[in-house]
Write an enzyme that holds these catalytic residues in place. Structure first.
Site, PDB file in Angstrom:
ATOM      1  CG  ASP A 663      -1.843   1.171   1.277  1.00 45.76           C
ATOM      2  OD1 ASP A 663      -2.651   1.333   0.344  1.00 45.76           O
ATOM      3  OD2 ASP A 663      -1.745   1.956   2.235  1.00 45.76           O
ATOM      4  CE  LYS A 667      -2.002   4.919   1.250  1.00 42.10           C
ATOM      5  NZ  LYS A 667      -2.163   4.988   2.732  1.00 42.10           N
TER       6      LYS A 667
END
Length: 817
Positions: A663, A667
């Site tokens: 994740d 990002k």
């Protein structure tokens, strides 16, 4: 197309046709849509894609044929001019036939055409041409229907041409009203089962068999009469413009398409002289639930205008129409009976309350003046012009009325009134309305009438909070004044309502009314959405749903993403998305993909657009990992912190999705791309915090053995404490002299480091740039949570709507002269 027509066409051309429902539709094609061989071939393709064997096709005369036939009447007394004009008519029709047909089919139509030309010559030689006026004019539609039927028979399926003089019967003793019962019986009898039937527009007969016409633009009227008699479900007027606009787009380039019009408003537009709608077109549809569509045969894939019974969104539409060719007639001798006759026969646009004046369209002026002279009335007349604002119950909409009056300030208005039906405000002038004046009124009156449809995909924790916040946002934020919630979707169910979904009860309505759907169905609906703009908010975690962005951007749909999949996809897919977005002028806002509602995306965009150069992006990008390591001081085993965070909803359902670092890696990729760097996910090194033994375990087994993580994390913590530091999961992107390094992983930081002292769950972003060197720009705050993430999505929605509010799209008119 129906399966039967599909089978016939497949055998004829080896090209299968689309299967559509079997409800009857009426398709009308105007003269410009049939003007030449290329146009006719386009019409054939449209019918192949959109018609059913049970449908009816209504046609006007090809191109300028009707004008040419009128010219024959005008030159009746000049043999040389008459013969020259007749040769032109013959040559044009012969050319159409020869370009589209060959062999026996060509010979048959040329022979029939020759016989018709001989008939015209005979009428003139017998001095009967004027008496045969309507039969002469009827040839235009007859030739058009005959040709199209023959072309369809050779390319798609058997087709049958029907002469409307043998169908529509008008009662000459009752103001030439249609004899519905007899006309309906005739139409049913003339339609041939198993063939596509082509009916002539414009023409009819009276009860004595004499040819009559329905007036200019009468083919539209013919089509809606047919729809009424056949109880059709739908009527499509295929013309040279792709819908009804908020003003004549040839005069007002920034006119916007009115995707849906309420029946009574459309009828008022037609009454006032809209260039597309004929005044009588809508009358036959009033007694049936028949929708009328206006579409362009020159751009058949573009969604046109739909006219029918709609809800509040469609009723908000406002348009401006004008007419410089009107006549004002005044008489103190008007009686109730005379005014009743004028109303019945000449369709006045306006009648004074004191019954002393009427305003007529130019098409009725000669007949009306003749009638008044027969009544031996004393009257005066003068030319006037009109500009009108039209909308549902617009006379009672105070703000619109005030805007219209302000737009008219300083103009020499002869009269300002509201229509009797309340759907228009009328201003009459003694002088013509200039192009500049019409544009001024349109701009001031319709400035904020655009409708923005909002679709929300993903009704989980964040999605529901977004919807909870929506009603208050729609009320208090001016930029959202024209936003309407029209769609809700989860991975399996969807609720789409073109008339709007009550935002206050959205989740409840979804639970009660949603239906199963697949992505293809969703894309098809969105492709034909009836709004000026459509915004889709993607709050799903689904990479499969993000694949639909290609379709969304191709259709000009704007996307607001909390879903990171598309923004972190492989470079080829990402660049394709950007290219499609640029081509269609769609917008893609991704503020909520990183940092929830923190304005990191806005900061990056602002610096980049201002000319700054980003040199470093670093920080703590995961609220979950921020929470875990902020609380991990050795007093409680790491596994207990992890299980507690899972139970409180701070982690993904499988905590390993957070611990993997994927994740954070995605990002960082999204931010690097926003900063202008062309990276792929594999260009960013990623430290997976899940020990190898635990990576492939079933979730239940992983959670049961979570305590086996404690020694691994305990060693990491001890190492940090030996250095008087702490553990933090850091993302770093650095560009030094065009040498790029990018990594996400666990680091030991000094206890006084800016990334060390965070409130649990906080994110922190550090930006270094050419402008921010010694003192970097730092953005810090909650990086997770229902309110802040939903708030970030609302921030994107408001900013997008503000941008759309100042965006204008000049009308591109295809095919119109």
């Amino acid at each position: 197309m129906s399966q039967q027509l599909n089978k016939i066409a497949t055998e004829a051309s080896a090209e299968p046709l689309r299967v559509v429902p079997k409800e009857i539709s009426v398709h009308k094609f105007g003269g410009s849509s049939l003007a030449n061989a290329q146009c006719i071939e386009r019409v054939v393709a449209i019918l192949k894609d959109n018609a059913n064997l049970s449908d009816l096709v209504v046609v006007s005369a090809n191109g300028k044929t009707t004008d040419q036939l009128f010219a024959l009447l005008a030159n009746d007394n000049d043999e040389s001019e008459f013969n020259q004009q007749l040769e032109l008519v013959l040559a044009n029709q012969q050319q159409l036939i020869s370009e589209l047909l060959s062999g026996q089919n060509e010979h048959e139509l040329l022979s029939a055409l020759s016989a018709d030309i001989d008939q015209i010559k005979l009428w003139r030689s017998n001095i009967e041409l004027a008496a045969q006026r309507n039969n002469l004019l009827a040839f235009g539609e007859v030739w058009s229907a005959r040709l199209l039927a023959k072309v369809i028979s050779t390319k798609i399926c058997p087709a049958n041409a029907i002469d409307a003089r043998q169908v529509y019967i008008l009662d000459s003793t009752n103001n030439f009203q249609l004899d519905e019962s007899l006309s309906q019986q005739n139409l049913v009898n003339k339609k041939v089962t198993g063939q596509l039937n082509i009916l002539t527009g414009f023409i009819a007969s009276d009860e004595q068999g004499r040819a009559q016409t329905l007036g200019r633009n009468g083919s539209d009227f013919s089509a809606t009469i047919a729809a009424h008699l056949l109880n059709a479900s739908n009527t499509v007027l295929w013309t040279d413009i792709d819908g009804i606009y908020s003003a004549d787009p040839r005069v007002v380039p920034n006119a916007r398409k009115l995707h849906r019009l309420e029946n009574s408003v459309a009828k008022e537009l037609g009454r006032l002289g809209n260039p597309v709608l004929h005044a009588n077109t809508l009358n036959p549809l009033a007694t049936h639930n028949i929708h009328l569509h206006v579409a362009s045969s020159f751009a058949p894939t573009i969604t046109g205008t739909e006219i029918g019974a709609f809800g509040e969104i469609a009723k908000q539409e406002i348009s401006v129409t004008h007419n410089n060719d009107l006549l004002y007639i005044h008489s103190d001798e008007f009686t109730a009976d005379i005014l009743a006759q004028i109303e019945l026969r000449f369709q006045p646009l306006y009648q004074c309350v004191d019954q002393t004046c009427v305003v007529l369209s130019q098409q009725f002026v000669d007949l009306a003046l003749q009638y008044l002279e027969q009544q031996q009335l004393s009257f005066s007349q003068k030319p006037v012009s009109l500009i009108a604002v039209v909308g549902y119950n617009i006379a009672s909409r105070g703000e619109i009325k005030a805007r219209f009056k302000r737009a008219l300030t300083g103009e020499p208005i002869a009269k300002f009134v509201g229509s009797e039906n309340g759907h228009s405000l009328l201003a009459f002038f003694d002088d013509a309305c200039s192009v500049e004046f019409v544009n001024k009124v349109h701009n001031k009156v319709t400035k904020d009438t655009r409708n923005i449809g909002l679709v929300v995909a993903g009704l989980g924790n964040i999605g529901q909070r977004f919807l909870e916040m929506l009603p208050a946002q729609l009320t208090r934020v001016h930029a959202l004044e024209n936003v309407h919630l029209v769609g809700l979707a989860t991975s399996k169910k969807a609720l789409i309502n073109t008339d709007g979904i009550d935002a206050k009860h959205a989740v409840e309505l979804f639970s009660e009314q949603s239906k199963n759907y697949d992505n293809k169905q969703l894309v098809q609906w969105l492709e034909h959405h009836p709004y000026d703009e459509l915004v889709l908010v993607d709050i799903t975690p689904s990479s499969a749903f993000s694949d639909l962005y290609h379709d969304f951007f191709e259709q000009g749909i704007h996307v607001i993403s909390a879903n990171k999949s598309a923004g972190a996809s492989d470079p080829e897919n990402y660049h394709n998305l950007l290219a499609k977005m640029e081509l269609s002028k769609s917008k893609w806002l991704v503020n909520a993909t990183v940092g929830a509602g923190l304005p990191i995306n806005y900061a990056l965009n602002d610096l980049k657009q201002s000319g700054d150069v980003i040199e470093e992006i670093s920080g703590i990008f995961s609220g979950t990992l921020s929470l875990l390591f902020a609380n991990f001081d050795g007093s409680v085993p790491f596994s207990e912190l992890l299980i507690d965070a899972l139970e409180q909803g701070f982690t993904e359902p499988d905590p390993r999705d957070d611990l993997s670092g994927l994740d954070v890696q995605r990002k960082l990729l999204i931010l690097a791309r926003l900063a202008g760097y062309d990276l792929a996910l594999e260009d960013i090194a990623c430290e997976n915090l899940v020990p190898e033994f635990a990576q492939k375990l079933e979730l239940s087994e992983f959670l049961a053995r979570a305590n086996e993580l404690d020694s691994y994390y305990g060693d990491k913590l001890a190492q940090a404490q030996q250095q008087n530091g702490c553990l933090r999961y850091i993302a770093r992107f650095i560009d030094v002299d065009n040498k790029i390094s990018a990594r996400v992983g666990l680091e030991i930081l000094p206890n006084d480091h800016a990334f060390a002292n965070l409130t649990p769950c906080d994110n922190v972003f550090l930006l270094k740039s050419a402008w921010y060197q010694d003192n970097p720009l730092i953005i810090r705050g909650p990086g997770a949570g229902r309110d802040v993430t939903a708030g970030g999505l609302h921030s994107d929605l408001v900013n997008l709507c503000k941008e759309l509010a100042v965006t204008t799209k000049a009308v591109e008119i295809k095919g119109i002269n």
